[in-house]
Design an enzyme around this catalytic site. Structure first.
Site, short mmCIF file in Angstrom:
data_model
loop_
_atom_site.label_atom_id
_atom_site.label_comp_id
_atom_site.label_asym_id
_atom_site.label_seq_id
_atom_site.Cartn_x
_atom_site.Cartn_y
_atom_site.Cartn_z
N ASN A 102 0.82 -1.20 0.00
CA ASN A 102 0.00 0.00 0.00
C ASN A 102 0.86 1.25 0.00
OD1 ASN A 102 -2.07 -1.80 0.14
ND2 ASN A 102 -2.43 -1.53 2.33
N VAL A 103 0.34 2.28 -0.60
CA VAL A 103 1.07 3.56 -0.69
C VAL A 103 0.39 4.65 0.14
CG1 VAL A 103 1.95 3.00 -2.99
CG2 VAL A 103 -0.23 4.23 -2.80
N ASP A 104 -0.64 4.22 0.97
CA ASP A 104 -1.47 5.22 1.65
C ASP A 104 -0.89 5.72 2.97
OD1 ASP A 104 -3.74 2.45 2.41
OD2 ASP A 104 -2.00 3.14 3.54
N HIS A 119 5.97 -0.44 -2.44
CA HIS A 119 5.57 0.32 -3.64
C HIS A 119 5.62 1.82 -3.42
CE1 HIS A 119 3.16 -3.51 -4.85
NE2 HIS A 119 4.45 -3.63 -5.11
N CYS A 127 11.08 13.86 -8.77
CA CYS A 127 10.93 14.35 -10.15
C CYS A 127 11.16 13.20 -11.13
CB CYS A 127 11.90 15.51 -10.42
SG CYS A 127 13.61 15.02 -10.57
N GLY A 187 -5.36 -9.03 2.96
CA GLY A 187 -5.99 -8.01 2.11
C GLY A 187 -5.29 -7.79 0.79
C1 BV8 Z 1 8.49 -5.03 -11.82
C2 BV8 Z 1 1.94 1.57 -6.64
C3 BV8 Z 1 10.14 -5.51 -13.32
C4 BV8 Z 1 1.28 2.47 -7.61
C5 BV8 Z 1 1.61 -0.74 -7.41
C6 BV8 Z 1 6.69 -11.34 -12.53
C7 BV8 Z 1 7.82 -10.82 -11.93
C8 BV8 Z 1 8.04 -9.44 -11.92
C9 BV8 Z 1 7.11 -8.57 -12.51
C10 BV8 Z 1 5.98 -9.09 -13.09
C11 BV8 Z 1 5.77 -10.48 -13.11
N1 BV8 Z 1 4.59 -10.70 -13.74
C12 BV8 Z 1 4.07 -9.50 -14.12
C13 BV8 Z 1 4.90 -8.51 -13.76
C14 BV8 Z 1 4.67 -7.09 -14.01
C15 BV8 Z 1 3.91 -6.40 -12.89
C16 BV8 Z 1 2.80 -7.20 -12.30
O1 BV8 Z 1 2.95 -7.80 -11.25
N2 BV8 Z 1 1.66 -7.22 -12.96
C17 BV8 Z 1 0.51 -7.95 -12.44
C18 BV8 Z 1 -0.74 -7.11 -12.56
C19 BV8 Z 1 0.43 -9.25 -13.18
N3 BV8 Z 1 4.83 -6.02 -11.84
C20 BV8 Z 1 5.51 -4.87 -11.96
O2 BV8 Z 1 5.45 -4.16 -12.94
C21 BV8 Z 1 6.42 -4.50 -10.81
N4 BV8 Z 1 7.67 -4.11 -11.36
O3 BV8 Z 1 8.38 -6.19 -11.58
O4 BV8 Z 1 9.46 -4.52 -12.59
C22 BV8 Z 1 11.26 -4.92 -13.99
C23 BV8 Z 1 12.37 -5.70 -14.14
C24 BV8 Z 1 13.43 -5.19 -14.79
C25 BV8 Z 1 13.40 -3.89 -15.27
C26 BV8 Z 1 12.28 -3.09 -15.10
C27 BV8 Z 1 11.19 -3.60 -14.44
C28 BV8 Z 1 5.89 -3.29 -10.05
C29 BV8 Z 1 4.65 -3.64 -9.30
C30 BV8 Z 1 4.21 -2.46 -8.43
C31 BV8 Z 1 3.09 -1.73 -9.10
N5 BV8 Z 1 2.62 -0.65 -8.23
N6 BV8 Z 1 1.25 0.28 -6.61
C32 BV8 Z 1 -0.08 2.89 -7.15
O5 BV8 Z 1 -0.59 2.39 -6.13
O6 BV8 Z 1 -0.64 3.75 -7.85
S1 BV8 Z 1 0.79 -2.20 -7.26
C33 BV8 Z 1 -0.84 -1.97 -6.77
O7 BV8 Z 1 -1.39 -3.29 -6.70
C34 BV8 Z 1 -1.04 -1.41 -5.37
O8 BV8 Z 1 0.14 -1.10 -4.69
C35 BV8 Z 1 -1.72 -2.57 -4.64
O9 BV8 Z 1 -1.41 -2.62 -3.32
C36 BV8 Z 1 -1.12 -3.69 -5.38
C37 BV8 Z 1 -1.62 -5.04 -5.19
O10 BV8 Z 1 -3.01 -5.04 -5.25
P1 BV8 Z 1 -3.75 -5.44 -3.89
O11 BV8 Z 1 -3.13 -4.67 -2.78
O12 BV8 Z 1 -3.75 -6.90 -3.77
O13 BV8 Z 1 -5.17 -4.84 -4.11
P2 BV8 Z 1 -6.36 -5.52 -4.93
O14 BV8 Z 1 -7.38 -4.45 -5.15
O15 BV8 Z 1 -5.81 -6.27 -6.11
O16 BV8 Z 1 -6.93 -6.62 -3.94
C38 BV8 Z 1 -7.53 -6.23 -2.72
C39 BV8 Z 1 -7.75 -7.49 -1.94
O17 BV8 Z 1 -8.29 -7.13 -0.67
C40 BV8 Z 1 -8.75 -8.45 -2.57
O18 BV8 Z 1 -8.23 -9.77 -2.51
C41 BV8 Z 1 -9.99 -8.32 -1.68
O19 BV8 Z 1 -10.67 -9.56 -1.58
C42 BV8 Z 1 -9.37 -7.98 -0.36
N7 BV8 Z 1 -10.22 -7.23 0.56
C43 BV8 Z 1 -11.22 -6.37 0.27
N8 BV8 Z 1 -11.73 -5.86 1.42
C44 BV8 Z 1 -11.01 -6.42 2.44
C45 BV8 Z 1 -10.05 -7.28 1.89
N9 BV8 Z 1 -9.19 -7.98 2.65
C46 BV8 Z 1 -9.27 -7.83 3.99
N10 BV8 Z 1 -10.16 -7.02 4.60
C47 BV8 Z 1 -11.05 -6.30 3.86
N11 BV8 Z 1 -11.94 -5.51 4.48
#
Ligand code: BV8
Length: 250
Positions: A102-104, A119, A127, A187
């Protein structure tokens, strides 16, 4: 909420605990999760699309305004009982590491100290060209503003999709995951990498894996314990049951 007695036992005796949190832990603070349908103006945008260097280069003002909307949401929110329960766990467990996607900024606001922000943090700015930390800028109508040092565009200090995480931070999280007795995944939809590799590392090294999430995720089937409930309910119940002397009002 009823806690499995076996889980109470392992938490009470744990020396090293790692917790990975995602957007779900802030849902009860009123911050929409990352993949929930975005509201109003932002409903038609894909957050994974907007949170990228490509989107910022193509339309810096749009991305800046999206983060301004999210920053205002965060500014208006406070930590919930789930955040405070994690602070209590940190006080009670000898080696406790909280890794958040989380970033919050709510974990730090709640009082968590052993905290790794994978993150970045939406409340900090850098910048675009040189990653200078930016704490202020000349008054301007131009959005995004410009860096006072190199005049490149200001952006939020968060890790965008396609950007690398801070190597020191992710390595510290990986070492903690490999050494822990218990790994909690709370979460998070467990689909963003490399964060989602951490629970897998912990499992490979024999940790007990606990998932706290009202919904199933790709890792649910590997969990030794699944607390299928909101974290703001499950975590205070866990802390109260393991350490009954804790003041639940904290
Ligand atoms: C990188 C900041 C590589 C910005 C975010 C394999 C290896 C490496 C990379 C990859 C890979 N496969 C794919 C990739 C690329 C990509 C990736 O992972 N894509 C995914 C979508 C497939 N990863 C990247 O690009 C990462 N960088 O690997 O660079 C590289 C290598 C060499 C050279 C250059 C680059 C960077 C990833 C970071 C992205 N930035 N955030 C912003 O926030 O604006 S990630 C973003 O998603 C948020 O930070 C968030 O926290 C995060 C994860 O999501 P969740 O937190 O899980 O949130 P979500 O809504 O999905 O789910 C919420 C959950 O809560 C649900 O399950 C729900 O049921 C539950 N819930 C709901 N209510 C409750 C609850 N749980 C408990 N209590 C409740 N009340």
């Amino acid at each position: 909420m009823e806690m499995p007695s076996a889980l109470i036992e392992v938490v009470r005796n744990a020396r090293r605990v790692v917790v990975l949190t995602g957007a779900g832990v802030s849902a009860e603070s009123g911050i929409p999760t990352f993949r929930d349908a975005q509201t109003g103006l932002w409903a038609r945008y894909d957050p994974e699309e907007l949170a990228s260097p490509r989107a910022f280069k193509r339309n810096p003002k749009l991305v800046w305004q999206w983060y301004q909307w999210r920053r205002d949401l965060c500014a208006g929110s406070t930590p919930n009982p789930g955040h405070f329960a994690l602070v209590e766990m940190e006080r009670r467990i000898p080696e406790f590491t909280l890794v958040t996607q989380n970033v919050d900024g709510l974990h730090a606001l709640a009082g968590s100290r052993q905290l790794l922000e994978l993150h970045g943090n939406i409340g900090r700015y850098i910048c675009y060209d040189r990653r200078h930390p930016v704490t202020g800028w000349e008054p301007t109508d131009e959005l995004p503003p410009r860096c006072p040092i190199c005049h490149s565009l200001v952006r939020p200090d968060v890790v965008w999709f396609g950007e690398q995480l801070d190597a020191i931070v992710i390595n510290r999280a990986a070492v903690a995951a490999e050494r822990c007795d218990i790994f909690f995944s709370i979460g998070t939809s467990s689909i963003v990498y490399p964060a989602a590799l951490l629970p897998q590392l912990a499992l490979e090294h024999g940790a007990i894996f606990v998932e706290v999430n009202p919904n199933p995720t790709p890792l649910t089937r590997f969990a030794d314990f699944v607390l299928q409930a909101p974290s703001g309910v499950a975590l205070p119940a866990l802390v109260q049951t393991v350490w009954p002397e804790v003041d639940s009002g904290s």
